[in-house]
Design an enzyme around this catalytic site. Structure first.
Site, PDB file in Angstrom:
ATOM      1  N   ASN A  13       0.808  -1.217   0.000  1.00 31.89           N
ATOM      2  CA  ASN A  13       0.000   0.000   0.000  1.00 31.89           C
ATOM      3  C   ASN A  13       0.842   1.269   0.000  1.00 31.89           C
ATOM      4  OD1 ASN A  13       0.731  -0.959   2.587  1.00 31.89           O
ATOM      5  ND2 ASN A  13      -0.631   0.508   3.538  1.00 31.89           N
TER       6      ASN A  13
ATOM      7  N   GLN B  76      -4.870  -3.812  -2.531  1.00 34.88           N
ATOM      8  CA  GLN B  76      -4.294  -2.832  -3.456  1.00 34.88           C
ATOM      9  C   GLN B  76      -4.043  -3.423  -4.842  1.00 34.88           C
ATOM     10  OE1 GLN B  76      -3.864   0.316  -2.762  1.00 34.88           O
ATOM     11  NE2 GLN B  76      -3.907   0.412  -0.535  1.00 34.88           N
TER      12      GLN B  76
ATOM     13  N   CYS C  14      -3.147   5.228   7.591  1.00 31.88           N
ATOM     14  CA  CYS C  14      -3.221   4.724   8.957  1.00 31.88           C
ATOM     15  C   CYS C  14      -2.101   5.285   9.814  1.00 31.88           C
ATOM     16  CB  CYS C  14      -3.122   3.209   8.981  1.00 31.88           C
ATOM     17  SG  CYS C  14      -3.762   2.426   7.526  1.00 31.88           S
TER      18      CYS C  14
END
Lengths: 466, 97
Positions: free
Chosen positions: A216, A244, A390
């Site tokens: 990612n 992804q 994140c």
């Protein structure tokens, strides 16, 4: 006729008056807000958002227009064709797909099953092997914890990589606390794992190998076919997080020999809050469910299946299948344009991760002698991030880049450009222009850059300790 | 049913019907308030028609035509929805720099 004319002219007059009043009000508001903005922001942090046709103010930043979006790895916009498929199920077709006694339930169930086939078709699986979940995080949790919990009597060991997504790493950490062993495979400077290292890490009690398909943060594609072969040789279940990868590179569960695969809806122009888990039926892989309840999704994921979201994910998968070739061609061209644009005008631009084995829509770049956060702050008109959404809240450099062995200073300056289906050439050009301007501005005031230009090697400098 | 039979009797769409569909798609594309969707719809329409320019088999022409018509309906509905919820602030790509 005359009366009509009068009426219309008076309405225009009224309109002008109101507009003037509004403008005045706006002017007053600007005045008052500029004097007390700081105090107000402190007292009411949620009310500092202000939007009108002239621009938007949020978090103390004023932007004249909505930024151009280059953060497709965080999430992608919903394709209008996907929304079009979903809307009927938010309107009259609101049935619970598990209702067996009436039309509302039947039509929803049909829609869910169609979506299941659409997802299955994109990955070369059977619809019976697809379980709908709330997203790839849930699918990853079910895969990692569910498999090990189910086979816990014989299998006590998991192999994963250092560059996995947080939810896989965290699930592994959780297993470690329960007494399982976890091997975190290192990656090379290109972000790819060493197959021999994987082979030697497999033990008789290894219950799962989990390696993500496309990273990612850096977009690197792992050699899944080879990993699948090794897992088959040792008869170890193979899980891959393909959130992804889905819809972007060809995904085939048989070619990769995966037992479990996590998929996400909102990375492929579908809705947020829905994902899927592929679970192989032959040879059968079993998991312990995380959620118990009504026994939906064959008991693996209880809870009412959200028909509109699932329909959206199905539509997104079908579109991805149709559009993959077209999108890929475009995205590759745009990536080249972006990279060439940067390299033409700037020195010290480094691509993080393998250049050959990567998904074109993800371009993670480091700009030498520039601090990443300052660069992002200066790039308010370009929606990009320094890594994954994140971890972007922390100022720590990304653990993925650290695993690659990227130097601390370069890891701090990384920016991920995520190009997607709806990105345009003009956006890429604007992003290049704004980034180059910002980098040049920051370098102009950087003493480090000056020293480098004078021919001093920064790594040789002995910094005084304070 | 009657419409389907009529279409079958008429057979392949004529050149002017195809061109009219092309123009309608472009017209609808321009109505999207969202910069990215507008540009994509235009681009995809042009590229799609260009790709299918060489079609000669009547069946594939008919199916491409009906696919295009379905896409037009989607675009018409969605351009309305996008306009209903358009943000007050435009994309910076729509502002003159």
């Amino acid at each position: 006729m005359a009366a009509k004319f009068l009426a219309s002219s008076s309405s225009t007059l009224r309109k002008t008056l109101t507009e003037k009043l509004n403008a005045k009000y706006h002017f007053l508001r600007c005045l008052s807000s500029s004097s007390s903005a700081a105090a107000a922001a402190e007292l009411y942090p949620a009310t500092d958002t202000y939007e009108d046709t002239n621009g938007i103010t949020m978090k103390g930043v004023r932007i004249s227009g909505r930024p151009l979006y280059l953060d497709m790895q965080a999430t992608s916009p919903v394709d209008p064709r996907v929304l079009d498929a979903m809307l009927p199920f938010y309107l009259s077709r609101y049935g619970n797909p598990h209702s067996r006694t009436h039309l509302y339930g039947w039509e929803s169930e049909n829609a869910v099953e169609t979506a299941r086939s659409q997802v299955a078709a994109l990955i070369g699986a059977s619809p019976k092997e697809i379980v709908f979940t709330s997203g790839a995080t849930e699918s990853n949790n079910i895969s990692v914890k569910g498999v090990l919990h189910f086979y816990k009597d014989k299998k006590r060991h998991v192999i994963t990589t250092q560059t996995e997504h947080k939810c896989v790493l965290d699930s592994c950490r959780h297993l470690q606390q329960e007494g399982f062993d976890v091997t975190y495979l290192p990656v090379g400077t290109d972000g790819i794992i060493d197959l021999e290292m994987l082979r030697s890490a497999i033990r008789p009690d290894t219950g799962l190998v989990s390696v993500m398909a496309v990273n990612n943060e850096i977009g690197v594609i792992q050699p899944l076919e080879e990993i699948g072969k090794i897992c088959k040789e040792f008869n170890v279940p193979f899980h891959t997080d393909a959130a992804q990868a889905l819809g972007k590179i060809p995904v085939d569960v048989d070619k990769w020999n995966v037992s479990l695969m996590s998929l996400s809806g909102h990375k492929i122009y579908g809705p947020k809050g829905v994902g899927a888990l592929y679970m192989r039926r032959r040879p059968r892989i079993r998991v312990e469910p995380q959620m118990n309840g009504g026994g939906q999704e064959r008991g693996i994921r209880s809870g009412t299946v959200p028909t509109p979201l699932v329909v959206g994910m199905g539509a997104a998968c079908e579109l991805a299948m149709k559009e993959m070739e077209y999108d890929d061609k475009r995205i590759s061209a745009l990536q080249e344009r972006l990279l060439n644009g940067m390299k033409e005008r700037l020195d010290g631009v480094v691509v993080n991760g393998s250049v050959e084995r990567r998904y074109a829509g993800n371009l993670n770049l480091s700009f030498a002698y520039v601090e990443g956060e300052s660069l992002l702050m200066g790039l308010k008109e370009v929606a990009v991030s320094s890594g994954s959404a994140c971890t972007s809240a922390s100022l720590e450099p990304s653990y993925v880049l650290r695993a690659l062995g990227v130097d601390e200073d370069m890891a701090h300056t990384s920016i991920r450009f995520g190009i997607g289906r709806f990105s345009t050439e003009a956006e890429i050009d604007r992003a290049v222009q704004l980034t180059v301007e910002q980098v040049e501005k920051l370098r102009e005031m950087s003493p480090l850059y000056e020293m480098v230009k004078e021919g001093i090697n920064i790594k040789d400098i002995q910094w005084a300790q304070h | 049913m009657a419409a389907a039979a009529a279409a079958a009797a008429r057979g392949v769409p004529t050149r002017s019907e195809v061109l009219s569909l092309f123009r309608s798609l472009l017209r609808t594309a321009r109505q999207f308030s969202d910069y990215n969707i507008r540009e994509y719809t235009k681009r995809r329409t042009i590229d799609g028609f260009r790709l299918n320019r060489t079609l000669s088999d009547p069946d594939s022409i008919t199916s491409a035509f009906s696919d295009g018509k379905a896409q037009l309906e989607v675009a018409k509905r969605q351009s309305i929805i996008y306009s209903l919820y358009a943000p007050k602030v435009k994309s910076i790509m729509d502002l003159k720099s």
